[in-house]
Design an enzyme around this catalytic site. Structure first.
Site, short mmCIF file in Angstrom:
data_model
loop_
_atom_site.label_atom_id
_atom_site.label_comp_id
_atom_site.label_asym_id
_atom_site.label_seq_id
_atom_site.Cartn_x
_atom_site.Cartn_y
_atom_site.Cartn_z
N GLU A 204 -5.10 -6.66 6.78
CA GLU A 204 -4.94 -7.18 8.34
C GLU A 204 -6.20 -6.89 9.19
O GLU A 204 -6.60 -7.82 10.10
CB GLU A 204 -3.71 -6.59 8.63
N ASP B 52 -0.86 -12.87 13.00
CA ASP B 52 0.00 -11.80 12.19
C ASP B 52 0.96 -11.20 13.17
O ASP B 52 1.14 -11.46 14.48
CB ASP B 52 -1.27 -10.69 11.86
N GLY C 288 4.50 -2.87 6.63
CA GLY C 288 4.51 -3.43 4.86
C GLY C 288 3.36 -2.92 4.17
O GLY C 288 3.12 -3.54 3.00
#
Length: 240
Positions: free
Chosen positions: A111, A89, A105
């Site tokens: 995530e 990531d 984002g």
């Protein structure tokens, strides 16, 4: 930029931060979001075809899901693959201890889930995300995902406990606030002093209504920074 294929514990002598780190045959990979990840996934797809690799990909967001499908990679989820080998990531900022701010984002919760259930978490970022301490480069604050009904009391609790300024993130192309993939709001906490981030992260998560924070503490194993001249700078977790 071209380079070695990187894995956890392997430091490149030459290479690009956008190469496909960690990818080996028969692995489950977590795929993050952001511009640097787009290039890494494209390179991963090339390797899968060239080397006939069997790779399964778990997305962290709608964007990541589309990226996986567009590149012809095998899409899966945490129901079918609850343990990942590697998560890849980006980050909004990385400090000298490999603490991260993520969530610019809006996908911080997914995530963190994907990174948290991976055996190894690799970060790919450009040189502008490299800092000695959080807040040095990234000025938009720490994203905090909250249940919509709680955003006002959570805002008050954050400023009372930790100072700084808290803003409800507003959408650009729609009226009203940003709504996450989980149907929640995002608060951006613009802190005004250096904190003990592990303690602050735990304390914020204890506030009723907070879903997750964009503080990724002691999670990344290694960070690859793509430098302005095309080289790669590497920060690895220091042994305890």
């Amino acid at each position: 930029m071209h380079g070695a294929i990187l894995g956890c514990g392997n430091t490149p002598k030459h290479g690009a931060a956008t190469d496909s780190p960690g990818a080996r045959n028969n692995q489950v990979l977590g795929i993050g979001s952001g511009s640097t990840i787009v290039h890494a996934v494209q390179r991963l797809a090339e390797r899968v075809k060239e080397e006939n690799l069997t790779i399964v990909c778990i997305p962290t967001s709608f964007q990541a899901r589309q990226l996986i499908l567009q590149n012809g990679l095998t899409l899966s989820d945490l129901d079918r693959n609850p343990e990942l080998d590697v998560a890849i990531d980006g980050a909004d900022e990385v400090d000298s201890d490999l603490n991260l701010i993520k969530g610019g984002g809006g996908c911080l919760t997914q995530e963190k889930i994907v990174a948290g259930f991976a055996k190894c978490f690799i970060v790919i970022a450009d040189y502008r995300k490299k800092s000695d301490r959080l807040g040095e480069q990234w000025k938009k604050g720490v994203p905090i995902e909250v249940i919509p009904m709680a955003y006002v009391p959570v805002t008050r609790a954050l400023t009372k406990k930790f100072g700084g300024v808290v803003e409800l993130r507003m959408a650009v192309n729609k009226a009203g606030p940003v709504v996450t993939d989980n149907g929640n709001f995002i608060l951006d906490w613009k802190f005004d002093k250096i904190h003990e981030w592990r303690e602050v992260n735990t304390a914020i998560k204890m506030i009723p209504g907070v879903v997750e924070t964009g503080l990724f503490i002691d999670m990344a194993e290694v960070v690859y920074f793509g430098m302005e001249d095309g080289s790669v700078s590497v920060r690895e977790k220091q042994p305890c």
